[in-house]
Scaffold this motif. Sequence first.
Motif, PDB file in Angstrom:
ATOM      1  N   UNK A   1       0.812  -1.219   0.000  1.00  0.00           N
ATOM      2  CA  UNK A   1       0.000   0.000   0.000  1.00  0.00           C
ATOM      3  C   UNK A   1       0.842   1.265   0.000  1.00  0.00           C
ATOM      4  N   UNK A   2       2.090   1.127   0.380  1.00  0.00           N
ATOM      5  CA  UNK A   2       2.971   2.292   0.480  1.00  0.00           C
ATOM      6  C   UNK A   2       3.638   2.605  -0.852  1.00  0.00           C
ATOM      7  N   UNK A   3       4.751   3.283  -0.750  1.00  0.00           N
ATOM      8  CA  UNK A   3       5.496   3.696  -1.940  1.00  0.00           C
ATOM      9  C   UNK A   3       6.192   2.495  -2.568  1.00  0.00           C
ATOM     10  N   UNK A   4       6.108   2.371  -3.911  1.00  0.00           N
ATOM     11  CA  UNK A   4       6.743   1.227  -4.574  1.00  0.00           C
ATOM     12  C   UNK A   4       8.262   1.208  -4.459  1.00  0.00           C
ATOM     13  N   UNK A   5       8.881   2.328  -4.173  1.00  0.00           N
ATOM     14  CA  UNK A   5      10.338   2.353  -4.064  1.00  0.00           C
ATOM     15  C   UNK A   5      10.846   1.611  -2.821  1.00  0.00           C
ATOM     16  N   UNK A   6       9.933   1.270  -1.893  1.00  0.00           N
ATOM     17  CA  UNK A   6      10.343   0.505  -0.716  1.00  0.00           C
ATOM     18  C   UNK A   6      10.576  -0.966  -1.045  1.00  0.00           C
ATOM     19  N   UNK A   7      10.066  -1.408  -2.183  1.00  0.00           N
ATOM     20  CA  UNK A   7      10.248  -2.795  -2.600  1.00  0.00           C
ATOM     21  C   UNK A   7      11.577  -2.901  -3.339  1.00  0.00           C
ATOM     22  N   UNK A   8      12.439  -3.773  -2.834  1.00  0.00           N
ATOM     23  CA  UNK A   8      13.748  -3.993  -3.465  1.00  0.00           C
ATOM     24  C   UNK A   8      14.026  -5.496  -3.499  1.00  0.00           C
ATOM     25  N   UNK A   9      13.454  -6.205  -4.483  1.00  0.00           N
ATOM     26  CA  UNK A   9      13.613  -7.666  -4.533  1.00  0.00           C
ATOM     27  C   UNK A   9      15.079  -8.086  -4.478  1.00  0.00           C
ATOM     28  N   UNK A  10      15.346  -9.079  -3.654  1.00  0.00           N
ATOM     29  CA  UNK A  10      16.711  -9.521  -3.406  1.00  0.00           C
ATOM     30  C   UNK A  10      16.752 -11.043  -3.336  1.00  0.00           C
ATOM     31  N   UNK A  11      17.840 -11.600  -3.823  1.00  0.00           N
ATOM     32  CA  UNK A  11      18.083 -13.033  -3.724  1.00  0.00           C
ATOM     33  C   UNK A  11      19.412 -13.222  -3.001  1.00  0.00           C
ATOM     34  N   UNK A  12      19.412 -14.071  -1.974  1.00  0.00           N
ATOM     35  CA  UNK A  12      20.642 -14.284  -1.197  1.00  0.00           C
ATOM     36  C   UNK A  12      20.711 -15.733  -0.725  1.00  0.00           C
ATOM     37  N   UNK A  13      21.920 -16.167  -0.428  1.00  0.00           N
ATOM     38  CA  UNK A  13      22.138 -17.502   0.120  1.00  0.00           C
ATOM     39  C   UNK A  13      22.538 -17.361   1.575  1.00  0.00           C
ATOM     40  N   UNK A  14      21.817 -18.065   2.439  1.00  0.00           N
ATOM     41  CA  UNK A  14      22.073 -18.025   3.881  1.00  0.00           C
ATOM     42  C   UNK A  14      22.691 -19.335   4.323  1.00  0.00           C
TER      43      UNK A  14
ATOM     44  N   UNK B   1      17.314 -25.372  -0.938  1.00  0.00           N
ATOM     45  CA  UNK B   1      17.963 -25.835   0.288  1.00  0.00           C
ATOM     46  C   UNK B   1      18.920 -26.939  -0.130  1.00  0.00           C
ATOM     47  N   UNK B   2      20.214 -26.626  -0.067  1.00  0.00           N
ATOM     48  CA  UNK B   2      21.198 -27.597  -0.539  1.00  0.00           C
ATOM     49  C   UNK B   2      22.505 -27.436   0.224  1.00  0.00           C
ATOM     50  N   UNK B   3      23.026 -28.547   0.713  1.00  0.00           N
ATOM     51  CA  UNK B   3      24.332 -28.586   1.383  1.00  0.00           C
ATOM     52  C   UNK B   3      24.462 -27.553   2.497  1.00  0.00           C
ATOM     53  N   UNK B   4      23.433 -27.394   3.299  1.00  0.00           N
ATOM     54  CA  UNK B   4      23.513 -26.469   4.426  1.00  0.00           C
ATOM     55  C   UNK B   4      23.336 -25.013   4.058  1.00  0.00           C
ATOM     56  N   UNK B   5      22.938 -24.719   2.833  1.00  0.00           N
ATOM     57  CA  UNK B   5      22.675 -23.345   2.406  1.00  0.00           C
ATOM     58  C   UNK B   5      21.222 -23.214   1.978  1.00  0.00           C
ATOM     59  N   UNK B   6      20.597 -22.114   2.364  1.00  0.00           N
ATOM     60  CA  UNK B   6      19.224 -21.819   1.964  1.00  0.00           C
ATOM     61  C   UNK B   6      19.262 -20.589   1.068  1.00  0.00           C
ATOM     62  N   UNK B   7      18.749 -20.716  -0.151  1.00  0.00           N
ATOM     63  CA  UNK B   7      18.640 -19.570  -1.045  1.00  0.00           C
ATOM     64  C   UNK B   7      17.269 -18.951  -0.829  1.00  0.00           C
ATOM     65  N   UNK B   8      17.258 -17.648  -0.550  1.00  0.00           N
ATOM     66  CA  UNK B   8      16.031 -16.952  -0.174  1.00  0.00           C
ATOM     67  C   UNK B   8      15.796 -15.766  -1.101  1.00  0.00           C
ATOM     68  N   UNK B   9      14.549 -15.615  -1.536  1.00  0.00           N
ATOM     69  CA  UNK B   9      14.120 -14.420  -2.264  1.00  0.00           C
ATOM     70  C   UNK B   9      13.288 -13.593  -1.300  1.00  0.00           C
ATOM     71  N   UNK B  10      13.544 -12.299  -1.271  1.00  0.00           N
ATOM     72  CA  UNK B  10      12.806 -11.405  -0.383  1.00  0.00           C
ATOM     73  C   UNK B  10      12.359 -10.165  -1.143  1.00  0.00           C
ATOM     74  N   UNK B  11      11.262  -9.577  -0.695  1.00  0.00           N
ATOM     75  CA  UNK B  11      10.760  -8.352  -1.322  1.00  0.00           C
ATOM     76  C   UNK B  11      11.613  -7.140  -0.962  1.00  0.00           C
ATOM     77  N   UNK B  12      12.333  -7.232   0.158  1.00  0.00           N
ATOM     78  CA  UNK B  12      13.191  -6.122   0.582  1.00  0.00           C
ATOM     79  C   UNK B  12      14.525  -6.652   1.072  1.00  0.00           C
ATOM     80  N   UNK B  13      15.560  -5.864   0.883  1.00  0.00           N
ATOM     81  CA  UNK B  13      16.895  -6.222   1.369  1.00  0.00           C
ATOM     82  C   UNK B  13      16.909  -6.339   2.887  1.00  0.00           C
TER      83      UNK B  13
END
Length: 158
Positions: free
Chosen positions: A82-95, A123-135
């Motif tokens: 509902x807020x400003x679209x600039x707050x969305x910053x899609x990110x992909x990371x491995x944890x 989820x592979x070899x102890x790493x989880x790849x995650x996609x998030x809407x914000x950093x």
Amino acid sequence: MHIAKWTVLLAIFWLLLSGIIEPLMLFFGVASVIIVLIALVRMDAVDKEPKAIGTGIPFLRYIPWLIGQITLSSLEVTKMVWGAPEKVSPTLATLDASDVPEDCRALYANSITLTPGTLSVDLEDGDVTVHALRQTSIDELKEGHMKNKIIRIWGSNS
């Protein structure tokens, strides 16, 4: 006892989803529970590692915490949408999840997915790849609060 718990759980789940208590529907419910139980018994015989239903103190500590996380994340995602679209910053990371017990890594990845705004992709070899809407969601996961909570509740590798 293992099969009895599964029978009760599946029957309650079926009743909650159907909500219809008529003879024909109850017959279908009983039949579907029996089919699932047959599959469960066959799977237990093949892998020789029957999985008990998660009950007890760890389960009772984990569920309210997870529901709270889902609620907080839902509110954050609603504000983003509902807020400003600039707050969305899609990110992909491995944890790194190597310190999470191996049999709890899927629980960790699913907990990430259940919280709105994040999705466990791999989820592979102890790493989880995650996609998030914000950093910031990735940064919060990297701080390790969710991972540490699961380790504290369900045990650690050491």
